[in-house]
Design an enzyme around this catalytic site. Sequence first.
Site, PDB file in Angstrom:
ATOM      1  N   LYS A  46      50.551   7.107  12.321  1.00 41.03           N
ATOM      2  CA  LYS A  46      50.282   8.464  12.346  1.00 41.03           C
ATOM      3  C   LYS A  46      49.854   8.606  13.614  1.00 41.03           C
ATOM      4  CE  LYS A  46      48.646  12.478  10.840  1.00 41.03           C
ATOM      5  NZ  LYS A  46      49.917  13.641  10.388  1.00 41.03           N
ATOM      6  N   CYS A 153      55.283  18.047  17.337  1.00 38.19           N
ATOM      7  CA  CYS A 153      54.378  18.446  16.285  1.00 38.19           C
ATOM      8  C   CYS A 153      54.323  19.740  16.315  1.00 38.19           C
ATOM      9  CB  CYS A 153      52.909  17.832  16.591  1.00 38.19           C
ATOM     10  SG  CYS A 153      51.680  18.737  15.442  1.00 38.19           S
ATOM     11  N   LYS A 190      60.087  11.158  20.177  1.00 36.29           N
ATOM     12  CA  LYS A 190      60.605  12.178  19.042  1.00 36.29           C
ATOM     13  C   LYS A 190      60.650  13.639  19.290  1.00 36.29           C
ATOM     14  CE  LYS A 190      58.817  12.480  14.082  1.00 36.29           C
ATOM     15  NZ  LYS A 190      58.179  12.211  13.270  1.00 36.29           N
TER      16      LYS A 190
END
Length: 365
Positions: A46, A153, A190
Amino acid sequence: MKPDISVTFTGLRFTNPFLLSSAPPTESDSNIMRAFEAGWGGVVTKTIGLHPVTNVAGPKTKFLRSTLDGQLSMQKRPETALHSSWNWELISDKALDWWIPKIEGIKKAFPDRMLIASIMAGSGSDKELAHWQDLAKACQDAGADAFELNLSCPHMDRKDMGSNIGKDQQQVSIVTEVVKEVAKVPVWAKLTPSTTEIVEEARAAFNGGADAIVSSNTFPSLPLIDPETLDFEMNVDGLVSSGGLGGPAILPQSLAKMSQMTTALPDRSFSGIGGISTFAHALNYFLLGCGTVQVCTAAMLDRAIGPNVIKALVDGMEQFMEKRGYASLEDFRGMRRGNVVVHSRIRRPEGKDYHGGFDAEGYAR
Ligand SMILES: Cc1cc2nc3c(=O)[nH]c(=O)nc-3n(C[C@H](O)[C@H](O)[C@H](O)COP(=O)(O)O)c2cc1C
């Protein structure tokens, strides 16, 4: 003898190409150890940050399900199939100091399994950029095998964080470069799917020194409005904000983003995420050129870390390779990459077979 499903990706050896992605399944050391015991080839933690994190009041994730006649709702009903997950969860609410001994403990218990540290900081000042380096140094000293930079995010108000910088090619390059300055292990970026030309962000990450691109994070989306109450199915005090869609609904969209990148940059490394719960799903990413894949939603719904999902993925890959006589993933990786072409390259019907766009009968046929 079973086929060899191990892979080497960015120089790291994985016992299989299936990883748990950065999300609730990887939010603690106990989950991560259970995941390795269950057979996952790698785990991405995470996302770890330096800023204090407080999540919204109430649930952070729910699952949208469809009935056979297409009614979509997050409410539990009989005879439904999973459509997607929806979340507005922030990064880990545990501090770096909490994570460091956990990373050390996991690596001690599973030295040959790959543990990737997902990290995230701001990028608005030199001080913020130094946070990326602090996170990276601490995680690699604790034994992390690689980094995944969270440039994706979807629920950050701050303009210099998450998907807000993932859309900015210059920031993507700068952050990657800053981490590469201190990294002794591979650096994966990412990216956010919330951009029109993801190839440009991928190029920017590689220009900054990235060893691989990871895609997709969740797609920006809203929960649906309940037609009875007229409230969003997920809300706090009636209010909602843009969150992230994952699970089956995003598989085709995520594949489209992945195919743009693997076609433009065929010699680079890619890790595919989005909507995977079976080997048939994962195979799409492999045939488009990915060297590993990652799973979140399906694992969340399978005893939190996906013991049945990983078993099905491994069995599915072994059976597939055995049936076709493949010796390794390299024998079929990228095999369908070249089949995605510009629209004008798709063959049209020949003269007399063509009934034309304005021919109503043609449509009806
Ligand atoms: C509840 C939840 C929390 C997540 N948290 C993170 C995170 O902290 N960092 C990150 O990079 N991705 C995060 N993700 C995104 C997942 O890692 C993954 O990219 C996304 O869910 C798509 O995969 P899926 O279709 O298998 O769910 C989160 C996803 C969910 C559902």
